[in-house]
Design an enzyme around this catalytic site. Structure first.
Site, PDB file in Angstrom:
ATOM      1  N   HIS A 113      -1.577   0.594 -10.010  1.00  0.00           N
ATOM      2  CA  HIS A 113      -2.239  -0.398  -9.146  1.00  0.00           C
ATOM      3  C   HIS A 113      -2.816  -1.549  -9.983  1.00  0.00           C
ATOM      4  O   HIS A 113      -4.015  -1.840  -9.920  1.00  0.00           O
ATOM      5  CB  HIS A 113      -3.330   0.271  -8.297  1.00  0.00           C
ATOM      6  CG  HIS A 113      -3.652  -0.493  -7.043  1.00  0.00           C
ATOM      7  ND1 HIS A 113      -3.964   0.106  -5.855  1.00  0.00           N
ATOM      8  CD2 HIS A 113      -3.713  -1.825  -6.795  1.00  0.00           C
ATOM      9  CE1 HIS A 113      -4.212  -0.815  -4.942  1.00  0.00           C
ATOM     10  NE2 HIS A 113      -4.057  -2.004  -5.488  1.00  0.00           N
ATOM     11  N   ARG A 150       0.845  -1.184   0.000  1.00  0.00           N
ATOM     12  CA  ARG A 150       0.000   0.000   0.000  1.00  0.00           C
ATOM     13  C   ARG A 150       0.888   1.245   0.000  1.00  0.00           C
ATOM     14  O   ARG A 150       2.005   1.214   0.532  1.00  0.00           O
ATOM     15  CB  ARG A 150      -0.883   0.033   1.260  1.00  0.00           C
ATOM     16  CG  ARG A 150      -2.096  -0.867   1.153  1.00  0.00           C
ATOM     17  CD  ARG A 150      -3.117  -0.314   0.154  1.00  0.00           C
ATOM     18  NE  ARG A 150      -4.261  -1.190  -0.060  1.00  0.00           N
ATOM     19  CZ  ARG A 150      -4.365  -2.103  -1.037  1.00  0.00           C
ATOM     20  NH1 ARG A 150      -3.385  -2.285  -1.899  1.00  0.00           N
ATOM     21  NH2 ARG A 150      -5.453  -2.823  -1.165  1.00  0.00           N
TER      22      ARG A 150
HETATM   23  C1  GLV Z   1      -5.323  -5.083  -4.331  1.00  0.00           C
HETATM   24  O1  GLV Z   1      -4.676  -4.153  -4.018  1.00  0.00           O
HETATM   25  C2  GLV Z   1      -6.064  -5.914  -3.423  1.00  0.00           C
HETATM   26  O2  GLV Z   1      -6.189  -5.557  -2.264  1.00  0.00           O
HETATM   27  O3  GLV Z   1      -6.549  -6.964  -3.860  1.00  0.00           O
END
Ligand code: GLV
Length: 309
Positions: free
Chosen positions: A272, A224
């Site tokens: 992401h 994160r």
């Molecule tokens: C991606 O970041 C997830 O939490 O699956």
């Protein structure tokens, strides 16, 4: 008994369609368009708005549509009889491994530098590194971290890994607790962060920890954005202690246009996408949990709200 889908930064429509096919008699609605708030017992979430679930007094299961749950635990004030579940899917673990392997190999073979050189029509050979001579440190040995660590060891890297509690893996040197962190950071060329975000892991990628990596070390963050102290990374890149970073997650997503990471020559940014939940495989998990709730059976992939993962 009905399902609400509460997504931010993710399209809820394909999920509604897929779940509706698998649960034809169930009402499945997309937040905030709800016909009967009291009928909602199951919420499928991705980064739900602050306290948005409070308007559904009968929610019993909050299912994350991803592997992580901090976006639910930190934003909702859940009733004590409410259970949080997540996606545990081999597809997700394998996608993460493929992303990380790509990042590592393109770093070892200096692909980003050759791409830049090509734009400038420069022919310049540079030394490269090999799998055999590269040591990797992994932070986080959950389902995904364990898969990544095991497969990187199979590929031939020297792999060390760190987790909160003691773990044992074949061909991976495992360390745990506060003392073990130093063992994983020192003598390491590439650090990969796959930790869950909790108050104990926030800011773990800081000056003190990252400066223990080998000179010319490299960081891959797929955990994160809040794990990383951004100015500490910039400092270690700018004083050449670290040679680069591959970042897939950020404190603010999408990464703001004026953020210094965009311009940094040694930072590679991906939006992401390291491992995106696969709707075909993961919707089965959601349906199982919904049916288990209906039939008063045990739910799968339940997380500890107290631990945060
Ligand atoms: C991606 O970041 C997830 O939490 O699956």
């Amino acid at each position: 008994m009905s399902i609400i889908i509460c997504f931010n930064n993710k399209d809820p429509k394909p999920w509604q369609e897929t779940l509706q096919t698998k649960l034809p008699d169930t009402t499945i609605e997309i937040y905030p368009n709800v016909t009967d708030s009291e009928a909602i017992t199951f919420a499928l979430c991705w980064k739900p708005e602050q306290n948005s679930l409070a308007q559904f007094p009968n929610v019993k299961v909050v299912q994350s549509v991803g592997a992580s749950v901090e976006h639910i635990i930190q934003s909702q004030d859940l009733a004590s009889d409410c259970v949080v579940t997540r996606i545990v899917d081999n597809r997700l673990s394998e996608d993460m491994f493929e992303f990380i392997l790509t990042g590592i190999l393109s770093h070892l073979k200096r692909f980003a530098e050759y791409q830049k050189a090509q734009k400038e029509k420069q022919w310049q050979q540079k030394p490269y590194k090999t799998i055999q001579n590269t040591s990797i440190g992994i932070l986080g040995l959950g389902k995904i971290g364990t898969h990544v660590a095991t497969k990187l060891a199979q590929v031939g890297f020297t792999v060390k890994a760190w987790s909160k509690s003691e773990k044992t893996l074949v061909n991976v040197s495992c360390f745990y607790g506060n003392d073990g962190l130093t063992d994983v950071l020192q003598n390491t060329d590439i650090l990969i962060n796959i930790l869950p975000l909790t108050s104990a892991t926030e800011n773990i990628l800081n000056l003190k920890n990252l400066s223990q990596l080998n000179k010319n070390g490299y960081l891959i963050n797929v955990g994160r954005g809040e794990h990383l102290v951004e100015n500490d990374l910039l400092r270690l890149l700018n004083n050449q202690h670290l040679s680069g970073a591959l970042l897939d997650v950020f404190r603010t997503e999408p990464l703001p246009e004026n953020h210094p990471f965009w311009e940094h020559k040694n930072i590679t940014i991906t939006p992401h996408i390291a491992a995106i939940t696969n709707i075909e495989t993961a919707s089965g998990i959601v349906v199982t949990n919904y049916k288990n709730l209906l039939n008063e059976k045990e739910l799968i992939n339940v997380v500890s709200i107290e631990k945060g993962y």
